[in-house]
Design a protein around this motif. Sequence first.
Motif, PDB file in Angstrom:
ATOM      1  N   THR A 173       0.839  -1.206   0.000  1.00 53.00           N
ATOM      2  CA  THR A 173       0.000   0.000   0.000  1.00 53.00           C
ATOM      3  C   THR A 173       0.872   1.253   0.000  1.00 53.00           C
ATOM      4  OG1 THR A 173      -0.051   0.103   2.414  1.00 53.00           O
ATOM      5  CG2 THR A 173      -1.792  -1.176   1.348  1.00 53.00           C
ATOM      6  N   ARG A 174       0.305   2.319  -0.500  1.00 46.32           N
ATOM      7  CA  ARG A 174       0.907   3.652  -0.382  1.00 46.32           C
ATOM      8  C   ARG A 174      -0.134   4.572   0.234  1.00 46.32           C
ATOM      9  NH1 ARG A 174       4.896   1.142  -1.313  1.00 46.32           N
ATOM     10  NH2 ARG A 174       6.030   0.985  -3.260  1.00 46.32           N
ATOM     11  N   SER A 175       0.280   5.346   1.163  1.00 48.18           N
ATOM     12  CA  SER A 175      -0.636   6.265   1.817  1.00 48.18           C
ATOM     13  C   SER A 175      -1.205   7.279   0.813  1.00 48.18           C
ATOM     14  CB  SER A 175       0.124   6.993   2.943  1.00 48.18           C
ATOM     15  OG  SER A 175      -0.687   7.981   3.483  1.00 48.18           O
ATOM     16  N   ALA A 176      -2.517   7.467   0.850  1.00 52.81           N
ATOM     17  CA  ALA A 176      -3.170   8.442  -0.040  1.00 52.81           C
ATOM     18  C   ALA A 176      -4.291   9.115   0.744  1.00 52.81           C
ATOM     19  CB  ALA A 176      -3.701   7.741  -1.286  1.00 52.81           C
ATOM     20  N   GLU A 178      -5.844  11.696   0.501  1.00 50.43           N
ATOM     21  CA  GLU A 178      -6.904  12.372  -0.260  1.00 50.43           C
ATOM     22  C   GLU A 178      -8.006  11.406  -0.705  1.00 50.43           C
ATOM     23  OE1 GLU A 178      -3.933  11.581  -1.284  1.00 50.43           O
ATOM     24  OE2 GLU A 178      -4.007  10.819  -3.330  1.00 50.43           O
ATOM     25  N   LEU A 179      -7.740  10.071  -0.637  1.00 50.70           N
ATOM     26  CA  LEU A 179      -8.727   9.083  -1.087  1.00 50.70           C
ATOM     27  C   LEU A 179      -9.582   8.614   0.087  1.00 50.70           C
ATOM     28  CD1 LEU A 179      -6.358   6.846  -3.268  1.00 50.70           C
ATOM     29  CD2 LEU A 179      -8.022   8.527  -4.107  1.00 50.70           C
ATOM     30  N   ARG A 184      -3.667   3.590  -1.562  1.00 49.62           N
ATOM     31  CA  ARG A 184      -3.685   3.074  -2.934  1.00 49.62           C
ATOM     32  C   ARG A 184      -2.974   1.720  -2.879  1.00 49.62           C
ATOM     33  NH1 ARG A 184      -3.922   4.431  -8.102  1.00 49.62           N
ATOM     34  NH2 ARG A 184      -4.815   6.448  -7.613  1.00 49.62           N
ATOM     35  N   CYS A 186      -0.687  -1.111  -4.524  1.00 44.56           N
ATOM     36  CA  CYS A 186       0.285  -1.117  -5.623  1.00 44.56           C
ATOM     37  C   CYS A 186       1.175  -2.352  -5.596  1.00 44.56           C
ATOM     38  CB  CYS A 186       1.104   0.160  -5.628  1.00 44.56           C
ATOM     39  SG  CYS A 186       1.699   0.622  -4.046  1.00 44.56           S
TER      40      CYS A 186
END
Length: 309
Positions: A173-176, A178-179, A184, A186
């Motif tokens: 995972t990548r921190s997002a 804004e979602l 996200r 990956c």
Amino acid sequence: ISINGKPAVTSGAVTDGNAASQTKLLAEFADKWDSFRFAPIRESTVSRAMTRRYFNDLDTYAESDVVIVGAGSCGLSAAYTLANARPDLKIAIIEASVSPGGGCWLGGQLFSAMVLRKPAQKFLEDVGIAYEDEGDYVVVKHAALFMSTLMSKVLAMPNVKLFNATCVEDLITRSAPELPSGVRICGVVTNWTLVTIHHDDHSCMDPNTINAPLIISTTGHDGPFGAFSAKRLESMKALPNGLGGMRGLDMNSAEDAIVKNTREVVPGLIMGGMELSELDGANRMGPTFGAMCLSGVKAAEEALKVWEI
Ligand code: AHZ
């Protein structure tokens, strides 16, 4: 098809096993059995022939374009559709079981034949699987015929690698912030299944990883590893509405719902097949497989939208 840069068939023609080729094959060996010998080989050559390719594949697919988790009827339908549409994409399939195919080796688990409601016969026609037309539904004479034909087509594709006996243990995972999901997806974290199932009696054993901008998760419902991504997203608090939990059997509503709800559930992760029933709280459909094929087709279509960019 080439393997490690060499043509897969180096001499002789591949035939379809028709009557003429069978006659030729029988004549090839006729009356020669007493003097029959295989070509010589050293044991280490066999090991190297396998392991060199396997580790080369691990290296090649460590960066994939798409990872499909689960080689059941939905995952393989997605792989078939996507790999045909985009032969340029590198597609890794990760299957926890030694034997791919998921729950569809026997229609209804015990009664051989496989039922698919129309219009899923269009998928059978595309793959080249014969069926009996019964009006609103079609019947393949043995579910294993469906699965083995589909599998043979998928495995022959040069842009697809199946890693079986391999479990997806986690998502990369990548921190997002804004979602809505906050993350996200990956990639996936994998391990050999025999290692994964010993997590309770061994200290953590470092697993493998595959980076990919898109995951298609089709891990089915319950079972030993079932609904893996749905449950993991829930434990990561990436599902604003939580897990729906699979409902009882209702063939009519279940199949429509699974196909309709096949979608990118969080950025980077498309979900298909019966895993969606656990995510959305859809009914199960029992042994009718049209929705699995068409959910696979829709998952591939969703993936193609990402790759159109
Ligand atoms: O081994 C699993 C199976 O082959 C595999 N799998 C599960 N978790 C995994 C993990 N890593 C790698 N963490 C994993 N592999 O996923 C495959 C799922 O196949 P399936 O046939 O169970 O699911 P499907 O959605 O393709 O088909 C469902 C078929 C069903 S169940 C059902 C009902 O109960 O009503 N009806 C149908 C048609």
